[in-house]
Design a protein around this motif. Structure first.
Motif, mmCIF file in Angstrom:
data_model
loop_
_atom_site.group_PDB
_atom_site.id
_atom_site.type_symbol
_atom_site.label_atom_id
_atom_site.label_comp_id
_atom_site.label_asym_id
_atom_site.label_seq_id
_atom_site.Cartn_x
_atom_site.Cartn_y
_atom_site.Cartn_z
ATOM 1 N N GLU A 20 0.823 -1.209 0.000
ATOM 2 C CA GLU A 20 0.000 0.000 0.000
ATOM 3 C C GLU A 20 0.857 1.259 0.000
ATOM 4 O O GLU A 20 0.347 2.364 -0.225
ATOM 5 C CB GLU A 20 -0.924 0.015 1.229
ATOM 6 N N ILE A 21 2.145 1.108 0.268
ATOM 7 C CA ILE A 21 3.052 2.242 0.315
ATOM 8 C C ILE A 21 3.718 2.432 -1.042
ATOM 9 O O ILE A 21 4.189 1.470 -1.660
ATOM 10 C CB ILE A 21 4.127 2.030 1.396
ATOM 11 N N ILE A 22 3.765 3.667 -1.517
ATOM 12 C CA ILE A 22 4.502 3.984 -2.740
ATOM 13 C C ILE A 22 5.946 4.236 -2.330
ATOM 14 O O ILE A 22 6.236 5.187 -1.606
ATOM 15 C CB ILE A 22 3.915 5.211 -3.450
ATOM 16 N N ASP A 23 6.842 3.400 -2.794
ATOM 17 C CA ASP A 23 8.216 3.404 -2.285
ATOM 18 C C ASP A 23 9.158 4.185 -3.200
ATOM 19 O O ASP A 23 9.780 3.635 -4.107
ATOM 20 C CB ASP A 23 8.708 1.965 -2.121
ATOM 21 N N PHE A 24 9.288 5.487 -2.927
ATOM 22 C CA PHE A 24 10.216 6.330 -3.672
ATOM 23 C C PHE A 24 11.649 6.173 -3.165
ATOM 24 O O PHE A 24 12.565 6.787 -3.700
ATOM 25 C CB PHE A 24 9.803 7.803 -3.569
ATOM 26 N N SER A 25 11.851 5.354 -2.143
ATOM 27 C CA SER A 25 13.210 5.124 -1.643
ATOM 28 C C SER A 25 13.924 4.046 -2.444
ATOM 29 O O SER A 25 15.145 3.923 -2.386
ATOM 30 C CB SER A 25 13.169 4.715 -0.165
ATOM 31 N N SER A 26 13.175 3.243 -3.192
ATOM 32 C CA SER A 26 13.741 2.118 -3.936
ATOM 33 C C SER A 26 14.099 2.543 -5.352
ATOM 34 O O SER A 26 13.213 2.877 -6.155
ATOM 35 C CB SER A 26 12.727 0.968 -3.983
ATOM 36 N N ASN A 27 15.402 2.541 -5.670
ATOM 37 C CA ASN A 27 15.866 3.041 -6.973
ATOM 38 C C ASN A 27 16.019 1.904 -7.992
ATOM 39 O O ASN A 27 17.070 1.688 -8.567
ATOM 40 C CB ASN A 27 17.174 3.814 -6.822
#
Length: 336
Positions: A20-27
């Protein structure tokens, strides 16, 4: 140093599922085509080739190498640790900030670690016959460096050079892979999870000349047959690179526009990779605000020479960018 943000920890904190989380930390590359990998019983029940000849052939073809110039590991991090264990020199110079496992690996192998602030003092002196480590494009800000002058200096100092090019393919910058035959002390570290969008497939590599590769001794069967089969298929997809770069160009510009227009960041760093580093005096508040919207970004205070005022955003798809834009528009929001 954390490897990205811990999405599972934050999902527990928010009382939601991790998806449910949009993960902008994962490149990880946002282009993720469905790979119809046909798995048979023999894929699982038989041992993989102990020397991974088929996979090495595919990698050699894609990277302009010979199979004898490739050593494979269970992820690029495992490759880094194995490389430091194999190298005998005790002095290690890290061009920081960089991926934190380099320092951990050097210390674990009982090396003496020195750091150069590559942002402010890139021309600093390095010890003769030492090991130097440089990530290009860099992390966490994604700068690509023209290394001709610096590389010539390292050669003059007779340094062993470890060059990490894991983010190089997103924007087709030139590689120094062709130098491994000309300079016998050059090692290239390559992650496949970033560009080939397969973080769960644990395959990394060291590229170097044949003599150096024969001195590295990765464990037998340290890559699963499933991992090998997936990467072989992805490497064999003739359209993957072109489509990845086309989408990356469009979406990176879209993300950059969102970050600029929101007016919350005092500095946005030019990037040559698939992430953008920003600085804001309100970074901690922005992080918390986005997290309440189930958007996770990367705090960068754990990187050398940076503080918690720095946040990094990975390039994502249009839907994720729209959610980010809406969340930034509502900052400081009613809960601040």
């Amino acid at each position: 140093m954390k490897h990205g943000a811990n999405i599972y920890k934050y999902a527990k904190k928010l009382g939601c599922r991790s998806d449910e989380i949009i993960d902008f930390s994962s490149n990880i590359n946002l282009y993720q085509p469905q790979s119809a990998l046909h798995v048979t019983n023999s894929t699982i029940t038989k041992y993989a080739q102990s020397n991974y000849t088929t996979l090495k052939t595919a990698i050699a073809h894609n990277y302009g190498l010979k199979k004898s110039q490739i050593s494979l590991y269970n992820g690029a991090t495992a490759a880094v640790y194995a490389l430091f264990e194999a190298l005998k020199q005790k002095k290690v110079t890290l061009y920081a900030p960089l991926y934190g496992e380099y320092e951990k690996a050097a210390l674990q192998s009982k090396k003496n670690v020195y750091k150069i602030n590559r942002i402010e003092n890139i021309d600093a002196t390095v010890a003769k016959k030492s090991i130097v480590v440089f990530v290009n494009p860099s992390t966490p800000e994604g700068s690509f460096y023209e290394l001709a002058t610096l590389f010539a200096y390292w050669k003059k100092q007779k340094c062993t050079v470890i060059l990490d090019e894991s983010f190089l393919e997103f924007e087709s910058h030139p590689s120094l892979r062709q130098m491994i035959q000309n300079y016998k002390k050059l090692y290239i570290v390559q992650s496949f999870s970033k560009f080939y969008s397969c973080a769960g497939v644990r395959i990394g590599a060291v590229f170097s000349n044949k003599k150096n590769i024969t001195k590295l001794h990765p464990p037998l069967w340290n890559i699963s047959s499933l991992d090998a089969a997936f990467l072989q298929k992805r490497l064999g997809d003739k359209t993957f690179k072109e489509k990845s770069r086309q989408l990356h160009t469009i979406q990176k510009q879209e993300l950059l526009d969102i970050l600029k227009k929101c007016g919350l960041f005092e500095q946005i760093v030019q990037s040559d990779a698939n992430f953008i580093l920003t600085q804001s005096s309100q970074a901690e508040e922005i992080f918390s605000h986005l997290l309440r919207q189930k958007i996770l970004v990367r705090t960068c205070g754990s990187f050398d020479y940076l503080t918690d005022r720095w946040l990094r955003f990975a390039v994502k798809d249009k839907q994720s960018h729209t959610a980010l834009q809406n969340a930034l528009t509502t900052y400081p929001g009613e809960n601040q």
